[in-house]
Design a protein around this motif. Structure first.
Motif, PDB file in Angstrom:
ATOM      1  N   TRP A 127       0.599  -1.620  -9.275  1.00  0.00           N
ATOM      2  CA  TRP A 127       1.871  -1.336  -9.923  1.00  0.00           C
ATOM      3  C   TRP A 127       2.624  -2.609 -10.221  1.00  0.00           C
ATOM      4  CZ3 TRP A 127       6.557  -2.026  -6.982  1.00  0.00           C
ATOM      5  CH2 TRP A 127       6.360  -2.293  -5.625  1.00  0.00           C
ATOM      6  N   SER A 143      -1.476   8.845  -7.812  1.00  0.00           N
ATOM      7  CA  SER A 143      -1.010   7.465  -7.886  1.00  0.00           C
ATOM      8  C   SER A 143      -2.028   6.498  -7.283  1.00  0.00           C
ATOM      9  CB  SER A 143       0.331   7.328  -7.160  1.00  0.00           C
ATOM     10  OG  SER A 143       0.184   7.708  -5.794  1.00  0.00           O
ATOM     11  N   TYR A 154       2.647   2.265 -12.835  1.00  0.00           N
ATOM     12  CA  TYR A 154       1.555   2.258 -11.872  1.00  0.00           C
ATOM     13  C   TYR A 154       0.339   2.967 -12.463  1.00  0.00           C
ATOM     14  CZ  TYR A 154       3.449   6.911 -10.539  1.00  0.00           C
ATOM     15  OH  TYR A 154       3.929   8.203 -10.529  1.00  0.00           O
ATOM     16  N   CYS A 164       6.852  -3.823 -11.940  1.00  0.00           N
ATOM     17  CA  CYS A 164       8.141  -3.438 -12.515  1.00  0.00           C
ATOM     18  C   CYS A 164       8.498  -4.434 -13.610  1.00  0.00           C
ATOM     19  CB  CYS A 164       9.231  -3.417 -11.439  1.00  0.00           C
ATOM     20  SG  CYS A 164      10.846  -2.892 -12.067  1.00  0.00           S
ATOM     21  N   LEU A 191       9.202   1.120 -13.799  1.00  0.00           N
ATOM     22  CA  LEU A 191       8.066   1.023 -12.885  1.00  0.00           C
ATOM     23  C   LEU A 191       6.817   1.543 -13.580  1.00  0.00           C
ATOM     24  CD1 LEU A 191       9.466   2.227  -9.443  1.00  0.00           C
ATOM     25  CD2 LEU A 191       8.316   0.058  -9.868  1.00  0.00           C
ATOM     26  N   SER A 201      -2.401   2.028  -5.818  1.00  0.00           N
ATOM     27  CA  SER A 201      -1.668   0.887  -5.258  1.00  0.00           C
ATOM     28  C   SER A 201      -1.481  -0.230  -6.277  1.00  0.00           C
ATOM     29  CB  SER A 201      -2.410   0.341  -4.028  1.00  0.00           C
ATOM     30  OG  SER A 201      -3.725  -0.063  -4.386  1.00  0.00           O
ATOM     31  N   TYR A 253       6.857   2.487  -4.331  1.00  0.00           N
ATOM     32  CA  TYR A 253       7.000   1.411  -5.301  1.00  0.00           C
ATOM     33  C   TYR A 253       8.460   0.958  -5.332  1.00  0.00           C
ATOM     34  CZ  TYR A 253       2.795   3.856  -6.940  1.00  0.00           C
ATOM     35  OH  TYR A 253       1.584   4.492  -7.022  1.00  0.00           O
TER      36      TYR A 253
END
Length: 407
Positions: free
Chosen positions: A239, A235, A248, A241, A246, A237, A183
């Motif tokens: 995500w 985690s 996710y 900011c 960040l 994909s 990320y």
């Protein structure tokens, strides 16, 4: 002694002496003929491609246009004029293509924009994963054939479409080379880009994220450093900011469904989490809702079809208390007619009132759909300039800003 020869401009009363011209050249060789702040204001109004050409004009301009205060000024002005970004994999030449167009706000019916700004092309290897854009920089995973390994390995790549630069990050400090998730975030206070990466490991409860590492862009020697994460999770994909943090989507240990959001503060480099309380549907997209994290979703399927009747938005109210509030946006009857048999995906939100969707497979004429949740209107916005890519599939990103900072 005769005076220096005069150079007289035709049609004007201005007379310039050669001696003065030489003196001016010497005097301004190491300084701009106008104040620096005025020059940077002028340069900051240029498109990114024009800035790149100006950097090549002379050493003085190159020096000015590489300064941090200029790149920050350019980025600030770019944030006031966000664009639509279209990204496509060109399989014929194994490249990733970046094209931008103006981003309309509150578009009128039958309106269109022209996507003629072909920013850059970057080579790709065997894959293209988990891509997103942060303050003008683009992060994606690419499969590369590395020496000593039998199969391709996914590595994080950072690119800046505005400058045409890309950077493959150094190899991990890990024996594990597969299952890497990365990320990209921007800290607006420290003015730093950082990459957070992690691996996946099989444990008794299932797969979890391990070996969390951080890399800071712009340092003389790029290197990974381990950071501690005490939140067992896996985690994903999905995500975004927002304001130096960040976010996710993630699943708890032992679960295969995303039911929490992991937060990573780029300044303190510490982890926290916000529990969602239930499984997120596949259609969930993380959005910036007036500076707060939002989860925009529509049904359990990843696709959005004409059969959908509403969108649901959940916004974090208090992260420490895991509190959310939600909005339900009921679609008008015209939705089904506009979408017809097309399969759509959620591109995100513009401001707090417009949801933008794009077709999974673009056909001529290209378009995106704006759903104004306040006026409850559906507007199809045509995209001109992409006809050469007929039959291809584009990833559509909102709120893209040009950034002339060099990697």
């Amino acid at each position: 002694m005769q005076p220096p020869r005069e150079n007289v401009s035709k049609g004007r009363e201005l007379t310039i002496y050669r001696g003065v011209t030489r003196s001016m050249t010497r005097r301004h060789r190491n300084s701009l003929p106008v104040p620096d702040d005025l020059a940077m204001e002028i340069f900051s109004r240029l498109p990114s491609k024009a800035v790149a050409r100006c950097r090549c004009a002379c050493k003085l301009w190159s020096s000015v246009l590489r300064r941090q205060d200029f790149t920050e000024l350019f980025l600030t002005k770019s944030c006031a004029r966000p664009q639509l970004l279209f990204v496509r994999e060109d399989y014929s030449v194994r490249e990733i293509v970046f094209i931008t167009s103006p981003q309309p706000e509150n578009p009128e019916e039958n309106s269109y924009v022209v996507a003629t700004n072909h920013l850059a092309r970057f080579p790709r290897s065997n894959g293209f994963y988990g891509c997103t854009c942060t303050s003008g920089f683009f992060c994606y995973g690419d499969n590369r054939n590395l020496k000593g390994l039998q199969r391709p390995v996914r590595v994080p790549v950072i690119s800046n479409p505005s400058t045409g630069q890309s950077l493959t990050l150094p190899r991990w400090n890990s024996k594990k080379k597969y299952g890497v998730e990365s990320y990209l975030g921007y800290d607006p206070i420290a003015k730093e880009f950082k990459v957070l990466s992690m691996n996946k490991s099989r444990v008794s409860e299932g797969w979890i994220s391990v070996e969390h590492q951080v890399l800071t862009l712009g340092t003389k020697k790029l290197s990974w450093r381990l950071v501690e994460c005490c939140i067992p999770h896996r985690s994903s994909s999905k995500w975004i900011c927002i304001s130096g943090v960040l976010y996710y989507a993630a699943s708890a240990a032992g679960s295969s469904e995303n039911s929490m959001v992991v937060c990573f503060d780029l300044r303190s480099e510490e982890f926290s989490s916000v529990k969602f309380g239930k499984a997120m549907p596949d259609s969930t997209t993380l959005v910036n809702y007036d500076g707060k994290l939002g989860l925009l979703m529509s049904g359990d399927s990843h696709d959005v079809s004409g059969a959908r009747t509403s969108f649901e938005l959940w916004v974090v109210r208090d992260a420490a208390k895991h509190e959310w509030f939600n909005h339900i946006y009921v679609l008008p009857p015209s939705w089904e007619d506009v979408v017809a048999a097309e399969t759509m995906c959620i591109a995100g939100m513009v401001g707090v009132n417009e949801i933008v969707l794009s077709p999974w497979l673009q056909r001529l004429p290209y378009y995106v759909i704006y759903f104004n949740v306040e006026r409850k209107t559906i507007t199809k916005v045509g995209i001109q300039g992409l006809e050469a890519f007929h039959g291809g599939s584009f990833h559509t990103y909102l709120n893209y800003v040009e950034n002339v900072k060099l990697l």
